[in-house]
Design a protein around this motif. Structure first.
Motif, PDB file in Angstrom:
ATOM      1  N   SER A 189      40.326  34.111  44.704  1.00 55.93           N
ATOM      2  CA  SER A 189      41.028  35.249  44.122  1.00 55.93           C
ATOM      3  C   SER A 189      40.050  36.383  43.832  1.00 55.93           C
ATOM      4  O   SER A 189      38.880  36.156  43.504  1.00 55.93           O
ATOM      5  CB  SER A 189      41.719  34.838  42.819  1.00 55.93           C
ATOM      6  N   GLN A 216      37.044  35.716  37.494  1.00 58.60           N
ATOM      7  CA  GLN A 216      37.866  35.189  38.573  1.00 58.60           C
ATOM      8  C   GLN A 216      37.960  33.683  38.389  1.00 58.60           C
ATOM      9  O   GLN A 216      37.207  33.102  37.598  1.00 58.60           O
ATOM     10  CB  GLN A 216      37.250  35.517  39.936  1.00 58.60           C
ATOM     11  N   TYR A 223      33.339  40.962  34.890  1.00 56.11           N
ATOM     12  CA  TYR A 223      34.503  40.560  35.678  1.00 56.11           C
ATOM     13  C   TYR A 223      34.771  39.072  35.501  1.00 56.11           C
ATOM     14  O   TYR A 223      33.894  38.310  35.077  1.00 56.11           O
ATOM     15  CB  TYR A 223      34.267  40.858  37.168  1.00 56.11           C
ATOM     16  N   GLN A 228      38.747  40.285  38.518  1.00 53.50           N
ATOM     17  CA  GLN A 228      39.430  41.256  37.673  1.00 53.50           C
ATOM     18  C   GLN A 228      38.464  41.739  36.598  1.00 53.50           C
ATOM     19  O   GLN A 228      37.749  40.939  35.996  1.00 53.50           O
ATOM     20  CB  GLN A 228      40.654  40.620  37.010  1.00 53.50           C
ATOM     21  N   LYS A 229      38.441  43.053  36.370  1.00 50.59           N
ATOM     22  CA  LYS A 229      37.553  43.580  35.347  1.00 50.59           C
ATOM     23  C   LYS A 229      38.041  43.154  33.977  1.00 50.59           C
ATOM     24  O   LYS A 229      39.242  43.124  33.718  1.00 50.59           O
ATOM     25  CB  LYS A 229      37.483  45.099  35.421  1.00 50.59           C
ATOM     26  N   ARG A 263      37.041  39.531  27.197  1.00 49.50           N
ATOM     27  CA  ARG A 263      38.298  39.890  27.864  1.00 49.50           C
ATOM     28  C   ARG A 263      39.427  40.192  26.881  1.00 49.50           C
ATOM     29  O   ARG A 263      40.590  40.279  27.259  1.00 49.50           O
ATOM     30  CB  ARG A 263      38.728  38.803  28.850  1.00 49.50           C
ATOM     31  N   CYS A 272      37.502  29.498  34.488  1.00 51.52           N
ATOM     32  CA  CYS A 272      37.146  30.908  34.661  1.00 51.52           C
ATOM     33  C   CYS A 272      35.677  31.055  35.023  1.00 51.52           C
ATOM     34  O   CYS A 272      34.821  30.337  34.487  1.00 51.52           O
ATOM     35  CB  CYS A 272      37.404  31.680  33.371  1.00 51.52           C
TER      36      CYS A 272
END
Length: 296
Positions: free
Chosen positions: A209, A203, A201, A212-213, A265, A190
């Motif tokens: 890719s 990715q 964020y 993504q928040k 996250r 990641c």
């Protein structure tokens, strides 16, 4: 100010450092782990990662002045008897840069170039101007065990953190907190990043890719809460706090600032950190990953 150029350079630098470290971790032998004067371990990945980040930031940003506050120094590498280890680090840096298409035609690096790039991290920083802060391999003990570690980079402007980038090469793209071996998943690696005021964020560290928040957990049920702690000896106060809060789950122990990423996250609700008596705190214990925890 958006710092788009700085963020792009930081992501590129950290991604390449992660690529180098992944290669080292796969083939690391115990004999290749050195012990520094403060009795902490260091590997070729620590030195190679620092050299790479220094080189990439300078190439991408071409700053008039460049200030990097970083962990490693070249004193031991310059001593007689370190030649083979140093040659290996130089090859790692050269091969990793060559794997990046935009650097394919760049002039070859010498061993002295690599040493000088590592020594760029000697800046003392300060409350004025631009200063990059780097932990080239955070969680070296976890790295040596083949588990979690992170590459963390932040930019400070006039004493304030304005962006942060952190690679967690062994962290699954989907949450796996609570599982026995989080590095055994297929889809791992990641890249977290954040700019002050614009959210955080994630990715994949490799590939293209879309980001993504990330958002912290909204779980308010403490009985179901997951909490993280460092991969050290159990700290009694952690158990006491968990008991008083009504948390029934056992703590998940993890090396490095990957814990901050996991909380950011929503993989866990709490990260407990109380310093063991006699443990010396340094800038590397807290920065630069803390900016990642601001994803809301």
């Amino acid at each position: 100010m958006s710092y788009e150029k700085e963020l792009a350079a930081a992501k590129k630098a950290v991604s390449l450092a992660a690529r180098l470290s992944q290669g080292v971790q796969k083939t690391l032998f115990q004999s290749e782990v050195w012990t520094k004067s403060d009795r902490t371990p260091v590997t070729a990945a620590d030195f190679g990662s620092q050299a790479l980040v220094s080189i990439v930031l300078e190439r991408e940003l071409q700053p008039a002045t460049f200030s990097l506050v970083a962990e490693e120094e070249t004193g031991e590498l310059r001593k007689q008897g370190s030649e083979v280890f140093l040659e290996g680090i130089t090859k790692l840096v050269k091969d990793t840069l060559a794997s990046e298409e935009s650097y394919a035609d760049s002039p070859p690096l010498s061993t002295e170039d690599v040493l000088n790039a590592i020594d760029c991290g000697k800046s003392e920083g300060g409350c004025s101007g631009y200063h990059w802060v780097l932990d080239p391999i955070d969680g070296t003990r976890g790295f040596v065990r083949g588990e979690q570690y992170a590459v963390g980079l932040a930019l400070l402007v006039e004493g304030k953190v304005v962006l942060g980038v952190m690679a967690c090469p062994n962290l699954p793209l989907a949450s796996a907190v609570g599982e026995t071996d989080m590095s055994s998943k297929e889809n791992v690696g990641c890249l977290f990043f954040a700019t002050a005021g614009l959210g955080a964020y994630v990715q994949p560290v490799e590939g293209h890719s879309l980001p993504q928040k990330v958002r912290v957990s909204s779980n308010e049920n403490l009985e179901e809460a997951k909490f993280l702690e460092s991969y050290h000896k159990p700290i009694p106060i952690h158990s006491s706090i968990a008991e008083k809060l009504g948390i029934t789950a056992l703590p998940v122990r993890m090396d490095s600032q990957a814990k901050y990423a996991a909380v950011s996250r929503g993989d866990a609700e709490i990260y407990l950190r109380f310093t063991l008596c006699g443990h010396r705190e340094t800038i590397w214990d807290h920065a630069p990953g803390f900016i990642i925890t601001t994803g809301k």
